[in-house]
Design a protein around this motif. Structure first.
Motif, PDB file in Angstrom:
ATOM      1  N   VAL A  28      52.662  50.998  32.805  1.00 43.41           N
ATOM      2  CA  VAL A  28      52.846  50.819  34.249  1.00 43.41           C
ATOM      3  C   VAL A  28      54.303  51.047  34.627  1.00 43.41           C
ATOM      4  CG1 VAL A  28      52.770  49.151  36.151  1.00 43.41           C
ATOM      5  CG2 VAL A  28      50.861  49.300  34.541  1.00 43.41           C
ATOM      6  N   MET A  29      55.225  50.544  33.821  1.00 41.03           N
ATOM      7  CA  MET A  29      56.648  50.688  34.120  1.00 41.03           C
ATOM      8  C   MET A  29      57.091  52.148  34.065  1.00 41.03           C
ATOM      9  SD  MET A  29      57.498  47.703  34.905  1.00 41.03           S
ATOM     10  CE  MET A  29      55.781  47.402  35.352  1.00 41.03           C
ATOM     11  N   ILE A  30      56.584  52.883  33.082  1.00 36.62           N
ATOM     12  CA  ILE A  30      56.929  54.301  32.983  1.00 36.62           C
ATOM     13  C   ILE A  30      56.501  55.037  34.251  1.00 36.62           C
ATOM     14  CG2 ILE A  30      56.361  56.468  31.796  1.00 36.62           C
ATOM     15  CD1 ILE A  30      56.214  54.842  29.192  1.00 36.62           C
ATOM     16  N   LEU A  31      55.287  54.779  34.690  1.00 36.22           N
ATOM     17  CA  LEU A  31      54.739  55.501  35.842  1.00 36.22           C
ATOM     18  C   LEU A  31      55.375  55.065  37.157  1.00 36.22           C
ATOM     19  CD1 LEU A  31      50.969  55.650  34.822  1.00 36.22           C
ATOM     20  CD2 LEU A  31      52.726  57.409  34.558  1.00 36.22           C
ATOM     21  N   ARG A  32      56.000  53.877  37.193  1.00 32.67           N
ATOM     22  CA  ARG A  32      56.678  53.424  38.410  1.00 32.67           C
ATOM     23  C   ARG A  32      58.192  53.661  38.330  1.00 32.67           C
ATOM     24  NH1 ARG A  32      53.164  50.443  41.827  1.00 32.67           N
ATOM     25  NH2 ARG A  32      54.981  49.944  43.112  1.00 32.67           N
ATOM     26  N   ASN A  33      58.638  54.406  37.314  1.00 31.08           N
ATOM     27  CA  ASN A  33      60.025  54.847  37.204  1.00 31.08           C
ATOM     28  C   ASN A  33      61.005  53.723  36.880  1.00 31.08           C
ATOM     29  OD1 ASN A  33      61.962  56.931  37.186  1.00 31.08           O
ATOM     30  ND2 ASN A  33      62.577  56.463  39.288  1.00 31.08           N
ATOM     31  N   TYR A  34      60.587  52.785  36.047  1.00 34.21           N
ATOM     32  CA  TYR A  34      61.508  51.766  35.537  1.00 34.21           C
ATOM     33  C   TYR A  34      62.121  52.238  34.223  1.00 34.21           C
ATOM     34  CZ  TYR A  34      59.733  48.305  38.869  1.00 34.21           C
ATOM     35  OH  TYR A  34      59.393  47.619  40.013  1.00 34.21           O
ATOM     36  N   LYS A  35      63.362  51.831  34.001  1.00 34.22           N
ATOM     37  CA  LYS A  35      64.046  52.137  32.749  1.00 34.22           C
ATOM     38  C   LYS A  35      64.072  50.877  31.892  1.00 34.22           C
ATOM     39  CE  LYS A  35      68.305  54.285  31.011  1.00 34.22           C
ATOM     40  NZ  LYS A  35      69.592  54.915  31.423  1.00 34.22           N
ATOM     41  N   GLN A  36      63.768  51.025  30.612  1.00 34.39           N
ATOM     42  CA  GLN A  36      63.711  49.846  29.744  1.00 34.39           C
ATOM     43  C   GLN A  36      65.110  49.343  29.397  1.00 34.39           C
ATOM     44  OE1 GLN A  36      60.562  49.346  26.655  1.00 34.39           O
ATOM     45  NE2 GLN A  36      60.400  51.574  26.835  1.00 34.39           N
ATOM     46  N   ILE A  37      65.193  48.020  29.245  1.00 30.67           N
ATOM     47  CA  ILE A  37      66.432  47.396  28.797  1.00 30.67           C
ATOM     48  C   ILE A  37      66.088  46.244  27.863  1.00 30.67           C
ATOM     49  CG2 ILE A  37      66.531  45.832  30.792  1.00 30.67           C
ATOM     50  CD1 ILE A  37      69.607  46.054  30.638  1.00 30.67           C
ATOM     51  N   SER A  38      66.931  46.028  26.876  1.00 30.75           N
ATOM     52  CA  SER A  38      66.754  44.900  25.961  1.00 30.75           C
ATOM     53  C   SER A  38      68.111  44.259  25.725  1.00 30.75           C
ATOM     54  CB  SER A  38      66.149  45.363  24.632  1.00 30.75           C
ATOM     55  OG  SER A  38      65.947  44.277  23.761  1.00 30.75           O
ATOM     56  N   THR A  39      68.143  42.954  25.702  1.00 33.48           N
ATOM     57  CA  THR A  39      69.390  42.224  25.444  1.00 33.48           C
ATOM     58  C   THR A  39      69.266  41.473  24.123  1.00 33.48           C
ATOM     59  OG1 THR A  39      68.653  40.239  26.624  1.00 33.48           O
ATOM     60  CG2 THR A  39      69.769  41.943  27.917  1.00 33.48           C
ATOM     61  N   PRO A  40      70.393  41.101  23.508  1.00 33.67           N
ATOM     62  CA  PRO A  40      70.325  40.393  22.223  1.00 33.67           C
ATOM     63  C   PRO A  40      69.589  39.057  22.356  1.00 33.67           C
ATOM     64  CG  PRO A  40      72.559  41.164  22.677  1.00 33.67           C
ATOM     65  CD  PRO A  40      71.780  41.345  23.941  1.00 33.67           C
ATOM     66  N   SER A 130      58.810  44.893  43.885  1.00 31.89           N
ATOM     67  CA  SER A 130      58.530  43.858  42.884  1.00 31.89           C
ATOM     68  C   SER A 130      57.099  43.369  43.001  1.00 31.89           C
ATOM     69  CB  SER A 130      59.504  42.677  43.060  1.00 31.89           C
ATOM     70  OG  SER A 130      60.829  43.061  42.804  1.00 31.89           O
ATOM     71  N   LEU A 131      56.695  43.037  44.208  1.00 31.99           N
ATOM     72  CA  LEU A 131      55.353  42.486  44.426  1.00 31.99           C
ATOM     73  C   LEU A 131      54.264  43.516  44.170  1.00 31.99           C
ATOM     74  CD1 LEU A 131      56.205  40.400  47.600  1.00 31.99           C
ATOM     75  CD2 LEU A 131      55.441  39.471  45.397  1.00 31.99           C
ATOM     76  N   LEU A 132      54.482  44.745  44.599  1.00 33.88           N
ATOM     77  CA  LEU A 132      53.466  45.781  44.392  1.00 33.88           C
ATOM     78  C   LEU A 132      53.371  46.182  42.924  1.00 33.88           C
ATOM     79  CD1 LEU A 132      53.979  47.992  47.569  1.00 33.88           C
ATOM     80  CD2 LEU A 132      52.265  46.209  47.156  1.00 33.88           C
ATOM     81  N   THR A 133      54.480  46.082  42.199  1.00 32.79           N
ATOM     82  CA  THR A 133      54.424  46.290  40.750  1.00 32.79           C
ATOM     83  C   THR A 133      53.553  45.222  40.108  1.00 32.79           C
ATOM     84  OG1 THR A 133      56.614  47.336  40.679  1.00 32.79           O
ATOM     85  CG2 THR A 133      55.784  46.418  38.623  1.00 32.79           C
ATOM     86  N   ALA A 134      53.710  43.983  40.543  1.00 33.09           N
ATOM     87  CA  ALA A 134      52.870  42.895  40.030  1.00 33.09           C
ATOM     88  C   ALA A 134      51.400  43.164  40.324  1.00 33.09           C
ATOM     89  CB  ALA A 134      53.306  41.564  40.637  1.00 33.09           C
ATOM     90  N   VAL A 135      51.107  43.630  41.528  1.00 35.57           N
ATOM     91  CA  VAL A 135      49.726  43.921  41.915  1.00 35.57           C
ATOM     92  C   VAL A 135      49.134  45.001  41.011  1.00 35.57           C
ATOM     93  CG1 VAL A 135      48.284  44.895  43.750  1.00 35.57           C
ATOM     94  CG2 VAL A 135      50.023  43.173  44.303  1.00 35.57           C
ATOM     95  N   LEU A 241      51.259  43.062  51.306  1.00 34.16           N
ATOM     96  CA  LEU A 241      50.320  42.738  50.229  1.00 34.16           C
ATOM     97  C   LEU A 241      48.869  42.847  50.686  1.00 34.16           C
ATOM     98  CD1 LEU A 241      52.219  39.713  48.654  1.00 34.16           C
ATOM     99  CD2 LEU A 241      51.814  41.931  47.577  1.00 34.16           C
ATOM    100  N   THR A 242      48.587  42.333  51.858  1.00 32.79           N
ATOM    101  CA  THR A 242      47.205  42.403  52.345  1.00 32.79           C
ATOM    102  C   THR A 242      46.795  43.844  52.608  1.00 32.79           C
ATOM    103  OG1 THR A 242      47.935  41.980  54.624  1.00 32.79           O
ATOM    104  CG2 THR A 242      47.249  40.080  53.313  1.00 32.79           C
ATOM    105  N   GLU A 243      47.735  44.654  53.088  1.00 32.45           N
ATOM    106  CA  GLU A 243      47.424  46.063  53.321  1.00 32.45           C
ATOM    107  C   GLU A 243      47.155  46.811  52.021  1.00 32.45           C
ATOM    108  OE1 GLU A 243      50.737  47.471  55.581  1.00 32.45           O
ATOM    109  OE2 GLU A 243      49.889  46.863  57.513  1.00 32.45           O
ATOM    110  N   ARG A 244      47.672  46.290  50.916  1.00 34.42           N
ATOM    111  CA  ARG A 244      47.415  46.884  49.611  1.00 34.42           C
ATOM    112  C   ARG A 244      46.224  46.239  48.910  1.00 34.42           C
ATOM    113  NH1 ARG A 244      47.324  51.054  48.689  1.00 34.42           N
ATOM    114  NH2 ARG A 244      47.555  50.830  46.438  1.00 34.42           N
ATOM    115  N   GLY A 245      45.473  45.423  49.651  1.00 32.80           N
ATOM    116  CA  GLY A 245      44.209  44.904  49.124  1.00 32.80           C
ATOM    117  C   GLY A 245      44.274  43.567  48.436  1.00 32.80           C
ATOM    118  N   VAL A 246      45.426  42.897  48.479  1.00 35.84           N
ATOM    119  CA  VAL A 246      45.505  41.557  47.879  1.00 35.84           C
ATOM    120  C   VAL A 246      44.737  40.585  48.770  1.00 35.84           C
ATOM    121  CG1 VAL A 246      47.021  39.712  47.080  1.00 35.84           C
ATOM    122  CG2 VAL A 246      47.732  42.106  46.848  1.00 35.84           C
ATOM    123  N   LYS A 247      43.761  39.908  48.199  1.00 33.80           N
ATOM    124  CA  LYS A 247      42.868  39.066  48.991  1.00 33.80           C
ATOM    125  C   LYS A 247      43.495  37.734  49.386  1.00 33.80           C
ATOM    126  CE  LYS A 247      38.744  40.986  46.741  1.00 33.80           C
ATOM    127  NZ  LYS A 247      37.571  40.675  45.887  1.00 33.80           N
TER     128      LYS A 247
END
Length: 374
Positions: A28-40, A130-135, A241-247
Motif C-alpha cells: 500500500v505504501m509503495i502505491l501511495r508514494n511513501y518512502k521507507q525509513i528505519s531508525t535504530p 493520513s486518514l485515507l491511507t488508513a482507510v 471520510l464519508t465521501e470515501r465510503g467510511v460508514k
C-alpha cells in the motif's frame, strides 16, 4: 529457560498474520508514494524525554552506556523519525516505517507497529492523506467494521487558557477528561472559572458522537472564531471520510492529547467487534521546535498486533508430502520443484500424511528412482 515479564514466544498463525499485515502495508505504501525509513532500535533517552517529546523514562527499557549516558530501546517511532528527518531534504514528504517499539506501560514489552509520517505538507492535505491511507490499508486487510474518531488539542487549550491553571492542575484535568470523569473535571475547574465556563468544560466529557455533535457545536461556538475554525476543520475531515465510503465517523471534542507533542487534529481507529484501537495519530508540528525548525508534520501508527489478530487468511495452497529416504532425498528435492504454487514437504515416514492433500512416495525400481502417489 523462563522469559522476562511481558516477553513471549509466538508461533504459527500469529506470526503468519503479522507478516501478512506487514507485507500488505508495504505494498500500500509503495502505491501511495511513501518512502521507507528505519531508525535504530537503540537511541539516547534524551531523544524521547526532552520537553518537546515529553515521554516518561520510567516506562522505557534503559541502561547506562560506557560514558554514563542513558540509552533506551526505541519507545516511539514518531520522535525517532523526527530526529532522522531533520537531516533529509524537504522535498521528501511522505515516509513509512514498520517495526517494534518497547515500553513497560503496555500489556507486553514489545509491540509491533506500521506507520506513516507526512511533513512539509499543507494541513488538510497531510491529515486527509493520513486518514485515507488508513482507510485503504484497512480495506486491503479486508477489515470493514471499524470506527474513525477525530479530535483536536486546540479545544482543551482554548477552553482552559483563561483559567490560569497550574501545570499540575492541567495534568489532572487532562487525566479526568481522558477518563470521562465529569465529577472530577467539574471539581478542578470550579472556582477557577465562572459557572458558565465550568459547565462548558465539564460538558466536553460527553461531547462525542457523529455529525449531529459537529453541527451542535458549530452553533454553540459561532461567536468563538478559534473554536469555530476547529469544528469546521473537523467537519471537513469527517466529510472527506464519508465521501470515501467510511460508514462510521465520529468526533470526541473532549479528547485530550496523551503526548505533549500533539498540537492539532488527532485521530484514532477502533475495531467495532472488540473496541480495540487499531491506529492512532495526529498533528505534531511542535516536535520539530527542538531542532529550531518550523515544519508541518502529521502521521499515524497502526497496531499490527491488533490487526493481525483480526486477519482471516484463506489457505490457498495445495499441501503435498513427498516420502523419501536418505538415499533418495536429493531426488525428492528435485521433484519438489515440479509442484508449482504448492506447499511441499519432504518426510521419511508417512505418519503425518493426513495433514496433506496429496502424498507421493519415492521408490526405486531397476536402479532408478520414480515417484508414485499414495
Amino acid at each position: 529457560m523462563f522469559l522476562p515479564a511481558g516477553s513471549q514466544d509466538e508461533i504459527g498463525q500469529t506470526v503468519d498474520n503479522r507478516s501478512k499485515a506487514y507485507e500488505i502495508f508495504r505494498q500500500v505504501m509503495i502505491l501511495r508514494n511513501y518512502k521507507q525509513i528505519s531508525t535504530p532500535v537503540v537511541e539516547f533517552a534524551d531523544t524521547f524525554t526532552n520537553e518537546y517529546a515529553g515521554m516518561n523514562l520510567q516506562n522505557m527499557l534503559k541502561w547506562f552506556n560506557r560514558e554514563g549516558e542513558i540509552e533506551v530501546l526505541r519507545p516511539d517511532w514518531t520522535t525517532a523519525i523526527a530526529r532522522a528527518l531533520v537531516k533529509q531534504h524537504p522535498s521528501e514528504l511522505k515516509w513509512s516505517y514498520q517495526g517494534s517499539v518497547f515500553r513497560r506501560d503496555k500489556d507486553g514489552i514489545e509491540s509491533r507497529q506500521a506507520g506513516i509520517e507526512i511533513v512539509h505538507t499543507p494541513v488538510f492535505l497531510g491529515e486527509g492523506e493520513s486518514l485515507l491511507t488508513a482507510v485503504q490499508y484497512l480495506k486491503e486487510l479486508n477489515i470493514a467494521d471499524y470506527l474513525i474518531e477525530l479530535g483536536h488539542t486546540g479545544i482543551f487549550d482554548e477552553l482552559t487558557a483563561p483559567l490560569q491553571l497550574s501545570d499540575q492542575e492541567l495534568d489532572q484535568l487532562r487525566e479526568a477528561m481522558h477518563d470521562k470523569r465529569r465529577d472530577v473535571v467539574f471539581t478542578i475547574v470550579n472556582g477557577k472559572a465562572s459557572k458558565e465556563q465550568a459547565d462548558e468544560i465539564t460538558a466536553m466529557v460527553d461531547a462525542f458522537g457523529s455529525f449531529d455533535v459537529i453541527e451542535e457545536y458549530e452553533v454553540k461556538w459561532k461567536d468563538n472564531p478559534r473554536l469555530l475554525e476547529i469544528i469546521k476543520h473537523l467537519k471537513k475531515l469527517a466529510t472527506l471520510l464519508t465521501e470515501r465510503g467510511v460508514k462510521d465517523v465520529s468526533v470526541d471534542l473532549g479528547r485530550v492529547k496523551n503526548l505533549p507533542y500533539y498540537c492539532g487534529t488527532m485521530f484514532r481507529g477502533y475495531l467495532k467487534e472488540t473496541g480495540a484501537t487499531c491506529f492512532s495519530g495526529g498533528r505534531y508540528d511542535k516536535l520539530y521546535e527542538q531542532f529550531d525548525e518550523s515544519i508541518s508534520a502529521v502521521g499515524l501508527a497502526f497496531d499490527v498486533d491488533v490487526l493481525a489478530d483480526h486477519l482471516h487468511i484463506e489457505e490457498s495452497y495445495e499441501r503435498i508430502c513427498i516420502i523419501a529416504e536418505e538415499a533418495s532425498h536429493a531426488y525428492a528435492e528435485e521433484l519438489r520443484h515440479t509442484f508449482t504454487n504448492a506447499i511441499v514437504d519432504i518426510q521419511y515416514t508417512d505418519k503425518d500424511k493426513e495433514k496433506f492433500d496429496r502424498v507421493f512416495k519415492v521408490i526405486k525400481e531397476n536402479d532408478e528412482y520414480k515417484v508414485v502417489e499414495q
